[in-house]
Scaffold this motif. Structure first.
Motif, PDB file in Angstrom:
ATOM      1  N   PRO A 107       0.840  -1.212   0.000  1.00 15.31           N
ATOM      2  CA  PRO A 107       0.000   0.000   0.000  1.00 15.31           C
ATOM      3  C   PRO A 107       0.869   1.255   0.000  1.00 15.31           C
ATOM      4  O   PRO A 107       1.922   1.307   0.650  1.00 15.31           O
ATOM      5  CB  PRO A 107      -0.814  -0.104   1.290  1.00 15.31           C
ATOM      6  CG  PRO A 107      -0.719  -1.539   1.697  1.00 15.31           C
ATOM      7  CD  PRO A 107       0.615  -2.027   1.208  1.00 15.31           C
TER       8      PRO A 107
ATOM      9  N   ASP B 171      -2.761   4.918  -2.749  1.00 11.73           N
ATOM     10  CA  ASP B 171      -3.940   4.255  -2.178  1.00 11.73           C
ATOM     11  C   ASP B 171      -4.644   5.135  -1.155  1.00 11.73           C
ATOM     12  O   ASP B 171      -5.850   4.987  -0.939  1.00 11.73           O
ATOM     13  CB  ASP B 171      -3.515   2.925  -1.523  1.00 11.73           C
ATOM     14  CG  ASP B 171      -2.918   1.958  -2.535  1.00 11.73           C
ATOM     15  OD1 ASP B 171      -3.623   1.610  -3.494  1.00 11.73           O
ATOM     16  OD2 ASP B 171      -1.751   1.583  -2.365  1.00 11.73           O
TER      17      ASP B 171
ATOM     18  N   CYS C 126      -4.566   1.372   5.114  1.00 13.05           N
ATOM     19  CA  CYS C 126      -3.659   0.745   4.151  1.00 13.05           C
ATOM     20  C   CYS C 126      -3.416  -0.731   4.481  1.00 13.05           C
ATOM     21  O   CYS C 126      -3.365  -1.588   3.578  1.00 13.05           O
ATOM     22  CB  CYS C 126      -2.327   1.497   4.122  1.00 13.05           C
ATOM     23  SG  CYS C 126      -2.447   3.152   3.410  1.00 13.05           S
TER      24      CYS C 126
ATOM     25  N   ARG D 171      -6.278  -2.865   3.352  1.00 16.28           N
ATOM     26  CA  ARG D 171      -6.255  -3.093   1.900  1.00 16.28           C
ATOM     27  C   ARG D 171      -5.297  -4.223   1.540  1.00 16.28           C
ATOM     28  O   ARG D 171      -5.526  -4.969   0.580  1.00 16.28           O
ATOM     29  CB  ARG D 171      -5.846  -1.817   1.164  1.00 16.28           C
ATOM     30  CG  ARG D 171      -6.934  -0.761   1.094  1.00 16.28           C
ATOM     31  CD  ARG D 171      -6.435   0.458   0.345  1.00 16.28           C
ATOM     32  NE  ARG D 171      -6.051   0.155  -1.019  1.00 16.28           N
ATOM     33  CZ  ARG D 171      -6.884   0.179  -2.069  1.00 16.28           C
ATOM     34  NH1 ARG D 171      -8.157   0.491  -1.879  1.00 16.28           N
ATOM     35  NH2 ARG D 171      -6.454  -0.105  -3.282  1.00 16.28           N
ATOM     36  N   GLN D 172      -4.211  -4.335   2.309  1.00 15.63           N
ATOM     37  CA  GLN D 172      -3.230  -5.388   2.030  1.00 15.63           C
ATOM     38  C   GLN D 172      -3.680  -6.738   2.577  1.00 15.63           C
ATOM     39  O   GLN D 172      -3.132  -7.774   2.232  1.00 15.63           O
ATOM     40  CB  GLN D 172      -1.878  -5.001   2.637  1.00 15.63           C
ATOM     41  CG  GLN D 172      -0.710  -5.869   2.160  1.00 15.63           C
ATOM     42  CD  GLN D 172       0.563  -5.542   2.893  1.00 15.63           C
ATOM     43  OE1 GLN D 172       0.510  -5.048   4.011  1.00 15.63           O
ATOM     44  NE2 GLN D 172       1.694  -5.837   2.275  1.00 15.63           N
TER      45      GLN D 172
END
Length: 669
Positions: free
Chosen positions: A625, A638, A657, A660-661
């Motif tokens: 991210p 991002d 972040c 998101r990962q």
């Protein structure tokens, strides 16, 4: 009339005989007629007039007409036979109807009208006449005209803003003017014309020409301002108060102040503007002189500040050298105690002189408005706590107890410059410590005042200030006699504190009693907590939700990297590694992929979009991210973080972040 044959009898008959009656009059009656006509002609406020409506012939004689116009027949035309240019607008329609009726029928007229003299003064006129028939059978009118202003003064007050008011204005030199909006006519009194250098008989008596002539005297550059002010008065009912220049008849310019009020009819429509005109030329000259003097003083002050600033730099360089070398010599072990003590005195004197130079420069900057405060919402209790911590060593040295009692005002907010506020507080507390007695106390507390002010008080148990010296407390370089004692000081601190407090919108003062001590205080208006503070209070603590993770920070600014590390210092589970350029960041990310990459919006040697493209194209960094620090959403990251961020906001973005990962993080619950 009396009968000459019998003086004790009174004859009856017309006061003004018609031609057909003259033959029947006795000699004494004819004499009375002549005497009466003679009195009319010579009277200062009377006159005769004759009018033949069928042929348009007119004649006027007598002094009354010269009050209206230099030409008597033109005066008669202006108030009866012509366009009625000198008749008040409200009387014209009725007078025209009366004149038309007399042309058709009628044998007698006796009316009172409002008119304007050659001087522009409002007057009342009584106009009367009888119809006669000449030898050819043609009708004509013959009669008289009289100035009735004195007799009808009570009525004229309601129409001409009052004779008494007018006389009062003349007494102070102000003029009176009237603008009839229905016919666009302006009437100005003699005082208004005198401002331009006109005397009686030197201007147009036609009121319709008054406005045109007035405009010719107005300075062209000022006309748009006056026109706009008049338009705002009529259309928007805004107050009329405007100053402009007029060209005097003999040359030069006159400054006048024009004020007026709008009058409306029963339907609410604007019909008239009544106003005053004041000659403010002398006031303008005085203001201009004062402005020039003020600009000169400001220029002198700027030069003085520049000189002091230059001198301070010139003095600081050798002073710093003296202090540096004296400290080096003090380290010489071969010095005897007397020599070492002398060096200590040299160093102390040099430090005192260095502080004095700094205080003088600060005072000069404040006086020249160059040291403008940067106002923002602050918590004074926090700033005072910082000041107390800085002054604790001085209090211990002087054996003074330093006590801070916020009294529940820890969360209060005021508007102030944090650095300047602390400078004020340090001055007040420092003085309270220095001028205290051994084993004395200094108590600092907050207390609310009327109308929303918060007072910070600094109480000491020192010697206090004598009543005769209290008026000199805030004078610079005045130590009230303490300059002969052992306590160091420049006498500038309280002067600086006063000017800084007032520059920030606060108030400062003191109460003191000799032998009992003093209380110095500053007051600032309380404000509500800033919106961002309220928002932060309602946000979850994202720092506790972060798992163990690694962050790579890319920035060419060492200060920015240091700030981010300091912000995350309390979050032990987050490890930060920083690099100074984009290429090193790409290499580091490829060799040891971090959990999140944070980078500045301004990368040296590479655009943020290119940096993102390279990382996205590499399989080893594709899923990392990217968090960009920038106030604009650009570069394809991002997530974005504003340049002015704090720990909780940074933690929130890091958590986003990591989610998101696919990294497991704690929930907000």
């Amino acid at each position: 009339m009396s009968n000459p044959e019998n003086p004790n009898t009174v004859e009856t008959g017309p006061l003004l005989a018609i031609p057909g009656e003259l033959e029947a009059l006795t000699p004494s009656q004819l004499l009375k007629q002549v005497e009466y006509l003679h009195s009319l002609l010579l009277s200062a406020n009377r006159g005769l007039w004759e009018w033949q409506p069928d042929f348009g012939v007119q004649r006027a004689t007598g002094n009354i007409w010269h009050l209206l116009h230099q030409d008597p027949e033109q005066a008669l035309s202006n108030i009866w036979t012509g366009d009625l240019g000198q008749v008040h607008t409200e009387d014209r329609e009725g007078l025209q109807a009366l004149r038309n009726r007399l042309c058709q029928q009628g044998s007698f007229v006796d009316t009172t009208i409002r008119a304007y003299s050659r001087e522009g003064q409002p007057i009342w006129l009584r106009l009367w006449a009888r119809a006669q028939v000449d030898s050819l059978g043609q009708r004509f009118f013959i009669g008289g005209c009289t100035d009735y202003s004195d007799a009808l003064n009570a009525r004229s007050l309601s129409y001409f803003a009052g004779e008494r008011f007018h006389y009062a204005l003349e007494a102070v030199g102000d003029g009176l003017w009237e603008w009839d909006l229905r016919v666009d006519e302006v009437v100005l009194d003699s005082t208004c014309w005198r401002m331009l250098g006109y005397t009686r008989g030197q201007r147009d008596s036609d009121v319709r020409a008054a406005l045109a002539r007035w405009k010719t005297h107005m300075v062209p550059e000022d006309y748009p301002l006056v026109s706009q002010a008049m338009d705002d008065l009529v259309r928007e009912a805004l107050p009329l108060d405007v100053e402009f220049r007029l060209k005097h008849r003999t040359g030069g310019e006159v400054w006048v102040r024009c004020r007026g009020s709008l009058q409306r009819n029963s339907a609410g429509r604007p019909v008239r503007v009544l106003g005053t005109l004041q000659d403010v030329t002398e006031d303008r000259k005085l203001r201009q002189k004062q402005d020039q003097e003020l600009n000169r003083l400001r220029a002198d002050r700027r030069e003085r500040v520049d000189l002091l600033s230059s001198l301070s730099h010139e003095l600081r360089t050798p002073l710093n050298a003296i202090l540096g070398f004296s400290q080096m010599v003090e380290m010489d072990l071969s010095l005897n105690p007397d020599q070492r003590q002398r060096l200590v005195e040299i160093r102390k004197a040099g430090q005192h002189l260095l502080h004095l130079v700094g205080d003088v420069l600060d005072l000069a900057r404040i006086d020249s408005d160059r040291l403008a405060p940067s106002i923002e919402p602050v918590q004074p209790a926090t700033l005072v706590a910082d000041c107390r911590q800085l002054l604790d060593p001085l209090a211990e040295t002087r054996k003074v107890s330093l006590i801070f009692e916020p009294l529940g005002w820890e969360r209060a907010y005021i508007l102030a410059d944090p650095m300047r506020f602390k400078q004020v507080v340090l001055n007040l507390i420092g003085n309270a410590i220095k001028y205290n007695r051994d084993n004395g106390r200094v108590v600092i507390n907050f207390a609310p005042q009327a109308e929303g002010w918060l007072r910070l008080s600094v109480l000491d148990t020192g010697r206090g200030i004598a009543a005769e010296k209290q008026g000199q407390v805030f004078e610079p370089f005045n130590r009230l006699g303490a300059e002969t004692g052992q306590i160091e000081g420049t006498g500038v601190g309280l002067a600086i504190a006063k000017q800084l407090t007032e520059a920030m919108g606060g108030r400062i003062g003191f109460d003191s009693e000799e032998g009992q001590g003093s209380v110095f205080w500053v007051e600032f208006l309380l404000i509500d907590a800033p919106a961002e503070v309220l928002q932060m209070a309602s946000r979850p603590d994202y720092t506790r939700m972060l798992p163990s993770c690694s962050v790579l920070y890319v920035s060419s600014r060492a200060s920015a990297a240091g700030y981010l590390k300091a912000v995350l210092a309390a979050v032990e589970q987050v490890q930060v590694h920083s690099v100074g350029d984009a290429m090193r960041a790409i290499f580091s990310a490829r060799t040891t992929p971090p959990d999140v990459i944070i980078f500045d919006g301004e990368l040296p040697g590479m655009a943020p979009s290119d940096f993102v493209t390279i990382l996205r194209a590499d399989p080893s960094t594709r899923r990392v991210p990217l968090l960009m620090i920038d106030d604009t959403h650009r570069g394809g990251a991002d997530a974005w973080l504003p340049k002015a961020y704090d720990l909780n906001l940074l933690a929130e973005k890091l958590r986003f972040c990591l989610l998101r990962q696919g990294v497991e993080v704690q929930s907000e619950d």
